[in-house]
Design a protein around this motif. Sequence first.
Motif, PDB file in Angstrom:
ATOM      1  N   GLY A  31      -5.820  -1.435  -9.975  1.00  0.00           N
ATOM      2  CA  GLY A  31      -5.303  -2.512  -9.127  1.00  0.00           C
ATOM      3  C   GLY A  31      -4.891  -2.059  -7.738  1.00  0.00           C
ATOM      4  N   PHE A  32      -5.244  -0.826  -7.385  1.00  0.00           N
ATOM      5  CA  PHE A  32      -4.832  -0.260  -6.095  1.00  0.00           C
ATOM      6  C   PHE A  32      -6.014   0.377  -5.370  1.00  0.00           C
ATOM      7  N   ASP A 172     -11.706  -0.942  10.685  1.00  0.00           N
ATOM      8  CA  ASP A 172     -10.679  -1.955  10.477  1.00  0.00           C
ATOM      9  C   ASP A 172     -11.206  -3.055   9.556  1.00  0.00           C
ATOM     10  N   GLN A 176      -9.999  -4.262   5.675  1.00  0.00           N
ATOM     11  CA  GLN A 176      -9.717  -5.640   5.278  1.00  0.00           C
ATOM     12  C   GLN A 176     -10.601  -6.054   4.100  1.00  0.00           C
ATOM     13  N   ARG A 179      -8.925  -4.693   1.086  1.00  0.00           N
ATOM     14  CA  ARG A 179      -7.748  -5.490   0.706  1.00  0.00           C
ATOM     15  C   ARG A 179      -8.159  -6.795   0.041  1.00  0.00           C
ATOM     16  N   GLU A 180      -9.204  -7.447   0.574  1.00  0.00           N
ATOM     17  CA  GLU A 180      -9.664  -8.714  -0.016  1.00  0.00           C
ATOM     18  C   GLU A 180     -10.203  -8.492  -1.427  1.00  0.00           C
ATOM     19  N   ILE A 182      -9.304  -6.115  -3.504  1.00  0.00           N
ATOM     20  CA  ILE A 182      -8.157  -5.854  -4.386  1.00  0.00           C
ATOM     21  C   ILE A 182      -7.410  -7.155  -4.688  1.00  0.00           C
ATOM     22  N   GLU A 183      -7.253  -8.001  -3.663  1.00  0.00           N
ATOM     23  CA  GLU A 183      -6.541  -9.258  -3.872  1.00  0.00           C
ATOM     24  C   GLU A 183      -7.289 -10.160  -4.855  1.00  0.00           C
ATOM     25  N   GLY A 187      -4.999  -7.466  -9.502  1.00  0.00           N
ATOM     26  CA  GLY A 187      -4.528  -6.369 -10.351  1.00  0.00           C
ATOM     27  C   GLY A 187      -5.615  -5.723 -11.196  1.00  0.00           C
ATOM     28  N   ASN A 203      -3.340   2.385   6.410  1.00  0.00           N
ATOM     29  CA  ASN A 203      -2.732   1.099   6.070  1.00  0.00           C
ATOM     30  C   ASN A 203      -3.413   0.371   4.911  1.00  0.00           C
ATOM     31  N   VAL A 204      -4.349   1.042   4.263  1.00  0.00           N
ATOM     32  CA  VAL A 204      -4.959   0.430   3.087  1.00  0.00           C
ATOM     33  C   VAL A 204      -4.773   1.352   1.870  1.00  0.00           C
ATOM     34  N   THR A 205      -4.154   2.505   2.095  1.00  0.00           N
ATOM     35  CA  THR A 205      -4.021   3.485   1.018  1.00  0.00           C
ATOM     36  C   THR A 205      -2.741   3.246   0.212  1.00  0.00           C
ATOM     37  N   ASP A 206      -2.916   2.954  -1.074  1.00  0.00           N
ATOM     38  CA  ASP A 206      -1.762   2.787  -1.955  1.00  0.00           C
ATOM     39  C   ASP A 206      -1.395   4.109  -2.610  1.00  0.00           C
ATOM     40  N   SER A 222       1.742   6.173  -1.787  1.00  0.00           N
ATOM     41  CA  SER A 222       2.048   6.552  -0.411  1.00  0.00           C
ATOM     42  C   SER A 222       3.525   6.336  -0.089  1.00  0.00           C
TER      43      SER A 222
ATOM     44  N   ARG B  38      -0.512  -8.964  -3.526  1.00  0.00           N
ATOM     45  CA  ARG B  38      -1.798  -8.563  -2.945  1.00  0.00           C
ATOM     46  C   ARG B  38      -2.248  -9.503  -1.832  1.00  0.00           C
ATOM     47  N   LYS B  42      -2.869  -8.434   2.104  1.00  0.00           N
ATOM     48  CA  LYS B  42      -4.101  -8.791   2.822  1.00  0.00           C
ATOM     49  C   LYS B  42      -3.742  -9.486   4.130  1.00  0.00           C
ATOM     50  N   ILE B  46      -1.704  -4.622   5.420  1.00  0.00           N
ATOM     51  CA  ILE B  46      -1.031  -3.385   5.020  1.00  0.00           C
ATOM     52  C   ILE B  46      -1.381  -3.088   3.571  1.00  0.00           C
ATOM     53  N   SER B  47      -0.910  -1.959   3.059  1.00  0.00           N
ATOM     54  CA  SER B  47      -1.288  -1.597   1.692  1.00  0.00           C
ATOM     55  C   SER B  47      -0.453  -2.373   0.663  1.00  0.00           C
ATOM     56  N   ILE B  49       0.959  -1.273  -2.048  1.00  0.00           N
ATOM     57  CA  ILE B  49       2.154  -0.577  -2.524  1.00  0.00           C
ATOM     58  C   ILE B  49       3.350  -0.818  -1.594  1.00  0.00           C
TER      59      ILE B  49
END
Lengths: 295, 125
Positions: A31-32, A172, A176, A179-180, A182-183, A187, A203-206, A222, B38, B42, B46-47, B49
């Motif tokens: 989920g990350f 960039d 995004q 992120r989309e 993952i969203e 999960g 900014n995308v690294t969990d 992170s 999440r 988005k 940002i991440s 976590i």
Amino acid sequence: MYKESVIKIKDLSKKFKGFELNIPSLDIPKGFATALIGENGAGKSTFINILAGIRLDYKGTIDYFNGEKDEQLIRENTGYTGPGNYFMPHWTIPQIASASGLLFEKFDKDKFYDICNMLGIEISGIKKNKKGFNKLSDGMKMKVILANVFARETKMLLLDEPASPLDPLMRDKLCQMIREYIEKGDGENSVFFSTHNITDMENVTDYAIIMEKGKIVEQGFSEDLKEKYILVKGDNEDADIAKNILFSFQKSSYGFEGLCLAEDAGKLAGLNISKEVPGLSQISIAVMKKYTKLA
Amino acid sequence: MRIMQNSGIPIYQQIAGQFQEDILSGKLKQGEYLPSIRGLAKDLRISVITTMKAYEELEKNGLVTAVQGKGYYVNAQDSEMLREQHIRKMEEYLINAISAAKIANVSNSELIDILKMLIETEENA
């Protein structure tokens, strides 16, 4: 909430002449977005190739999707991108779309063209585009490869250096897209990508995994890593004392700076220093430097 | 929501702080759900976590409750706790003022005079 893993690794090893990949145990969180960070030659590609099933000559066990045994299902739910040319060099973009439709059940051709369009590949040109894949620039190739993998319905993406050939604007966009993805999974979708330049992907690294010489030298969420280390700056009169306490240390004529383990921060009491929360790239560089020196 | 990348304040704290303000001011009402973790990651670019940590911070402060599989909802805010939160915030600002005064070499009595004057102008405004 983040106890579940998408991949579980036990006693993984692969020996080459003068190099050994050795991972006694590793869980990649589900989920990350997880970043595999390391310098060139650290073993990142070897590791991803093993995870993606491209390289089969390794020792150890890899568990996917919490014990899934059906290899066909694992393949269908996993997307991989890498630096190799795995499309036939003379294939045009429409041919790539047709072939992917045959290879993967859940490949959405319309979505593929939509993403190509979004990434700035001329859509009107695409359908009658006679240009073979190998005639495209490196950045263009990566865009097609990414569009191809994001057009599939998957649960996990393994991306080997996806950002390297891309310009800052496209990096960039890639962040995004991750992120989309993952969203959308709420999960259930996970992304594992390698990079030797973490700044663009910070900014995308969990979760971050730092690799040096075939070994994992640091890993963690992170936000936890940013609490484990403190960025310290001070004047040169304190440099000698600080040098023995700090995890990483750098001195110039204006003063010193370095990372201090939070647990050691008390030892700096009495020194005239300023403290900051470090970024993931600062942590990665300090950790990589430390272990390069030791080896 | 405004996120500043280089303000020196960790991003999770900025997010938690802004939700806290919305909750304490009543903009976010009791029982309302916060945006999904999440989805917010988005939207703010940002991440995941980081948003998760922000929500955990809010939960720790008793402002929201996590429900497995459903997200985070806003707790009932009792007025005593609200007052407590505001007082803590006020103290934080005053401490900032004190350290600024030190840097500017403003004496304690001068500082108190300035505060009194500001209170008067606020009341007359």
